[in-house]
Design a protein around this motif. Structure first.
Motif, PDB file in Angstrom:
ATOM      1  N   GLN A 105      38.853  35.945  47.978  1.00 52.05           N
ATOM      2  CA  GLN A 105      38.227  37.265  47.814  1.00 52.05           C
ATOM      3  C   GLN A 105      36.744  37.128  47.488  1.00 52.05           C
ATOM      4  O   GLN A 105      35.924  37.916  47.967  1.00 52.05           O
ATOM      5  N   ARG A 135      33.244  27.584  38.781  1.00 45.33           N
ATOM      6  CA  ARG A 135      34.272  27.531  37.746  1.00 45.33           C
ATOM      7  C   ARG A 135      33.957  28.607  36.723  1.00 45.33           C
ATOM      8  O   ARG A 135      32.948  28.537  36.010  1.00 45.33           O
ATOM      9  N   ALA A 136      34.821  29.594  36.674  1.00 39.79           N
ATOM     10  CA  ALA A 136      34.561  30.765  35.823  1.00 39.79           C
ATOM     11  C   ALA A 136      34.324  30.357  34.384  1.00 39.79           C
ATOM     12  O   ALA A 136      33.409  30.841  33.727  1.00 39.79           O
ATOM     13  N   VAL A 137      35.141  29.434  33.914  1.00 37.95           N
ATOM     14  CA  VAL A 137      35.069  29.098  32.497  1.00 37.95           C
ATOM     15  C   VAL A 137      33.723  28.450  32.154  1.00 37.95           C
ATOM     16  O   VAL A 137      33.157  28.689  31.088  1.00 37.95           O
ATOM     17  N   ILE A 163      32.886  36.505  36.419  1.00 34.14           N
ATOM     18  CA  ILE A 163      33.574  37.688  35.863  1.00 34.14           C
ATOM     19  C   ILE A 163      34.623  38.201  36.851  1.00 34.14           C
ATOM     20  O   ILE A 163      35.742  38.557  36.471  1.00 34.14           O
ATOM     21  N   LEU A 164      34.249  38.213  38.115  1.00 33.07           N
ATOM     22  CA  LEU A 164      35.216  38.655  39.132  1.00 33.07           C
ATOM     23  C   LEU A 164      36.434  37.729  39.152  1.00 33.07           C
ATOM     24  O   LEU A 164      37.584  38.185  39.253  1.00 33.07           O
ATOM     25  N   ARG A 165      36.153  36.436  39.054  1.00 36.17           N
ATOM     26  CA  ARG A 165      37.256  35.467  39.073  1.00 36.17           C
ATOM     27  C   ARG A 165      38.186  35.674  37.879  1.00 36.17           C
ATOM     28  O   ARG A 165      39.408  35.667  38.022  1.00 36.17           O
ATOM     29  N   VAL A 166      37.568  35.859  36.705  1.00 38.71           N
ATOM     30  CA  VAL A 166      38.368  36.047  35.495  1.00 38.71           C
ATOM     31  C   VAL A 166      39.207  37.310  35.603  1.00 38.71           C
ATOM     32  O   VAL A 166      40.304  37.393  35.048  1.00 38.71           O
ATOM     33  N   ASN A 167      38.696  38.271  36.347  1.00 44.66           N
ATOM     34  CA  ASN A 167      39.420  39.537  36.470  1.00 44.66           C
ATOM     35  C   ASN A 167      40.299  39.603  37.714  1.00 44.66           C
ATOM     36  O   ASN A 167      40.594  40.690  38.209  1.00 44.66           O
ATOM     37  N   GLY A 168      40.646  38.461  38.220  1.00 44.65           N
ATOM     38  CA  GLY A 168      41.686  38.429  39.230  1.00 44.65           C
ATOM     39  C   GLY A 168      41.243  38.151  40.649  1.00 44.65           C
ATOM     40  O   GLY A 168      42.080  37.973  41.529  1.00 44.65           O
ATOM     41  N   PHE A 169      39.944  38.126  40.896  1.00 48.40           N
ATOM     42  CA  PHE A 169      39.504  37.827  42.262  1.00 48.40           C
ATOM     43  C   PHE A 169      39.898  36.382  42.604  1.00 48.40           C
ATOM     44  O   PHE A 169      39.590  35.460  41.854  1.00 48.40           O
ATOM     45  N   SER A 170      40.530  36.224  43.747  1.00 45.58           N
ATOM     46  CA  SER A 170      40.870  34.876  44.194  1.00 45.58           C
ATOM     47  C   SER A 170      39.625  34.243  44.809  1.00 45.58           C
ATOM     48  O   SER A 170      38.627  34.927  45.073  1.00 45.58           O
ATOM     49  N   ARG A 171      39.691  32.951  45.047  1.00 44.46           N
ATOM     50  CA  ARG A 171      38.559  32.262  45.686  1.00 44.46           C
ATOM     51  C   ARG A 171      38.263  32.903  47.037  1.00 44.46           C
ATOM     52  O   ARG A 171      37.110  33.090  47.411  1.00 44.46           O
ATOM     53  N   GLU A 193      28.292  36.786  37.455  1.00 38.10           N
ATOM     54  CA  GLU A 193      29.020  37.929  38.014  1.00 38.10           C
ATOM     55  C   GLU A 193      30.262  37.457  38.773  1.00 38.10           C
ATOM     56  O   GLU A 193      31.343  38.044  38.652  1.00 38.10           O
TER      57      GLU A 193
END
Lengths: 242, 368
Positions: free
Chosen positions: B284, B360-362, B274-282, B271
């Motif tokens: 946030q 790491r999102a990826v 997913i937030l990171r991929v959608n623009g959430f900064s560290r 989750e």
């Protein structure tokens, strides 16, 4: 919609500048044991749609992740809209608002509604709630999801989920859309309609699309198709030649 | 939207969330109870000294007023100073009986304000003589000594006739024995008194009074009541103990929060990716984790304050604790407890937040 839809149906905005560029990009895993990318030089013009084709493990997804700032190269340079990307760079966080991702699996949060899932990028970008909701409604309308705005993700069909993922990717009006097997988890008919919507949106909004796919028929509907093998760009084929 | 994410996550593992809230709530309740009881005890003790007076004179550098020795001639001299309205000598002592390990004894004069202010259940103030042997019992002391006016009761190694029984709001006084000053001096082998409580004619003369005490009696010190409350080492030890015990409880609650948030982050790696991929900064993502911990802490703190208050009120009605528990909550204590609970929750979530930032999102999304 036919999978052989020709390019003229989706006239891209004239490429006037470079959207993304990679120079000598290398990436490996397991401390260099597995080389995934081997010196990738790629230039993506603004407004064009590019399909990266190739077998599993050839480095398509990795290349998308690097261009989108989700991962970092061992060697080489990446520029998005002329700005270099580097680990820990503030530009990276800003970039995430300019780049939209669509994955093979929708990667939506199951406990949230369609509306709430689509709002995530807007929240990250600090967009005002009312404005963000208006944007979700607009995108949902374009994707035929307006009646499902309040539905939880579990209640949506596979196609609806993937269309929701596209809505979410487009929330912050990105300039670059990165799609990793965007219809890979859908049946052929649904995949066709979802991809059609994706291409229409890309064309209408003048977006740049970089897509990884196994599906050569889908790839053929993009302006450029680039073949990848073993971490290298092999050839560039115009649509229809593959 | 952020609030929705927080609530969704907290509701996703309800039992875990409830356990964390319970942890913080019980810690806060424990802290509130301990601190309030000990502060109440301190307040009661200082109330003993402040009875119709605003300054206290005692021996310099004593760790405990029971060991303080004020010379016998000091009372007459101090009472004669023009700035002094009245001065009262008080002897403090502790004795025990067969079933009461601690009975506080007060050696006082017949003019002492305590006797005037108290509600007389048996007898009257007129029957208490500074020169005599008859004692007055607090209501609770009369209860555990099974004594009434006219009885003779054993106090320590002596026997004393009971002149009356009084009711006061102070727990120490209510469970205490009031002896005539001379009898107390004799009983506790003191030539003078433990302290002299002083009321000045004009409050602004306190500086001059303190200076005169210092000049006249180098071995004595005079402090205003509030000053005494702040500096008396026994009070400081009691207060420090209360906060330390409460702090330990809160620390345990903090570990509970840390555990919960860490589990939460571990179970939500995808989750967060997913937030990171959608623009959430560290930042946030970290804020999201910290906000969840804050919500947990605040709910726990509020419940804990409620539970602690109920506990204190209940304790007030336990006969054995009558007068010892002051259930009136001080705003400063409430605020401090809330603040500590909040800080503990945030501190407990720091490592989980740090861990969440480093996801790491990826990599998280690769294992689909």
């Amino acid at each position: 919609m036919s999978q052989n839809r020709s390019l003229e149906h989706f006239p891209a905005s004239a490429p006037t500048a470079v959207m993304a560029e990679t120079r000598g990009l290398w990436k490996s895993y397991d401390e260099g044991a597995i080389e995934v990318l081997r010196g990738i030089d790629l230039t993506v013009q603004t407004g064009e749609s590019i399909a990266l084709c190739g077998p599993s493990g050839c480095g398509k997804s990795t290349l998308l992740h690097l261009v989108g700032g989700l991962d970092f190269a061992d060697k080489g340079e990446i520029f998005v809209e002329g700005k270099p990307l580097a680990d820990g760079n503030r530009a990276l966080d800003l970039l995430r608002h300019q780049v939209g991702f669509v994955f093979q699996l929708h990667n939506l949060l199951p406990d949230l509604t369609l509306m709430e899932n689509c709002l995530i990028p807007a929240v990250a970008a600090g967009t005002r709630r009312a404005m963000a909701e208006e944007r979700v409604r607009e995108l949902a309308s374009r994707m035929g999801l307006e009646a499902r705005l309040g539905s939880r993700i579990q209640k949506l069909s596979g196609g609806e989920r993937q269309r929701t993922a596209i809505c979410r990717a487009l929330m912050n009006r990105p300039h670059l859309l990165l799609a990793d097997e965007p219809t890979g988890s859908l049946d052929a008919k649904t995949a066709d309609s979802v991809f059609q919507l994706l291409l229409e949106t890309v064309a209408a909004d003048g977006l740049t699309l970089l897509m990884a796919t196994h599906d050569r028929a889908l790839a053929a509907r993009c302006q450029r198709t680039i073949e990848m093998r073993d971490g290298r760009l092999l050839e560039e084929a115009s649509y229809g030649s593959l | 939207m952020i609030l929705r994410l927080i609530i969704t996550n907290l509701l996703r593992h309800r039992v875990r969330t409830l356990m964390s809230i319970a942890g913080i709530a019980s810690s806060v309740a424990a802290m509130l109870t301990v601190v309030t009881i000990l502060q109440g005890a301190v307040g009661m003790f200082s109330g003993l000294l402040a009875s119709d007076s605003e300054s206290i004179v005692f021996e310099k550098n004593v760790s405990d007023l029971f060991f303080s020795e004020v010379p016998g001639n000091a009372l007459g001299q101090i009472a004669g100073w023009p700035m002094v309205e009245h001065a009262d000598a008080v002897v403090f002592g502790i004795v025990s009986s067969h079933d009461q390990p601690v009975i506080t004894c007060f050696g006082i004069t017949s003019q002492d304000a305590r006797l005037r202010k108290a509600t007389w259940i048996e007898g009257s103030a007129a029957e208490f003589r500074s020169e005599g042997q008859a004692i007055v019992l607090g209501e609770r002391a009369a209860g555990f000594l099974h004594a009434h006016r006219g009885d003779t009761v054993p106090v320590g190694h002596g026997f004393f006739p009971v002149a009356g029984v009084i009711r006061t709001s102070n727990g120490f006084e209510d469970g205490g024995v009031f002896m005539p000053l001379k009898a107390a001096q004799q009983f506790f082998h003191k030539d003078g008194s433990s302290v002299i409580t002083v009321k000045l004619r004009k409050a602004e003369e306190v500086g001059a009074f303190k200076a005169r005490i210092a000049a006249t009696y180098p071995n004595l010190t005079a402090l205003e009541n509030q000053e005494f409350d702040r500096t008396y080492s026994q009070f400081r030890i009691l207060k420090a103990t209360a906060w330390a015990v409460g702090g330990c409880g809160l620390l345990l609650g903090g570990f509970g929060i840390a555990n919960t948030m860490l589990m939460s982050v571990f179970s939500r790696i995808r989750e967060i990716a997913i937030l990171r991929v959608n623009g959430f900064s560290r930042l946030q993502v970290a804020s999201l984790v910290l906000s969840e911990a804050t919500v947990l802490s605040m709910i726990g703190a509020v419940l804990g304050l409620g539970a602690g208050s109920v506990l204190l009120i209940a304790m007030k009605y336990i006969p054995a604790l009558h007068g010892y528990v002051d259930a009136s909550l001080q705003p400063a204590v409430l605020l401090l407890v809330l603040l500590l609970a909040l800080l503990t929750g945030i501190a407990g979530a720091l490592y989980p937040a740090f861990h969440a930032m480093r996801i790491r999102a990826v990599e998280a999304l690769r294992f689909e």
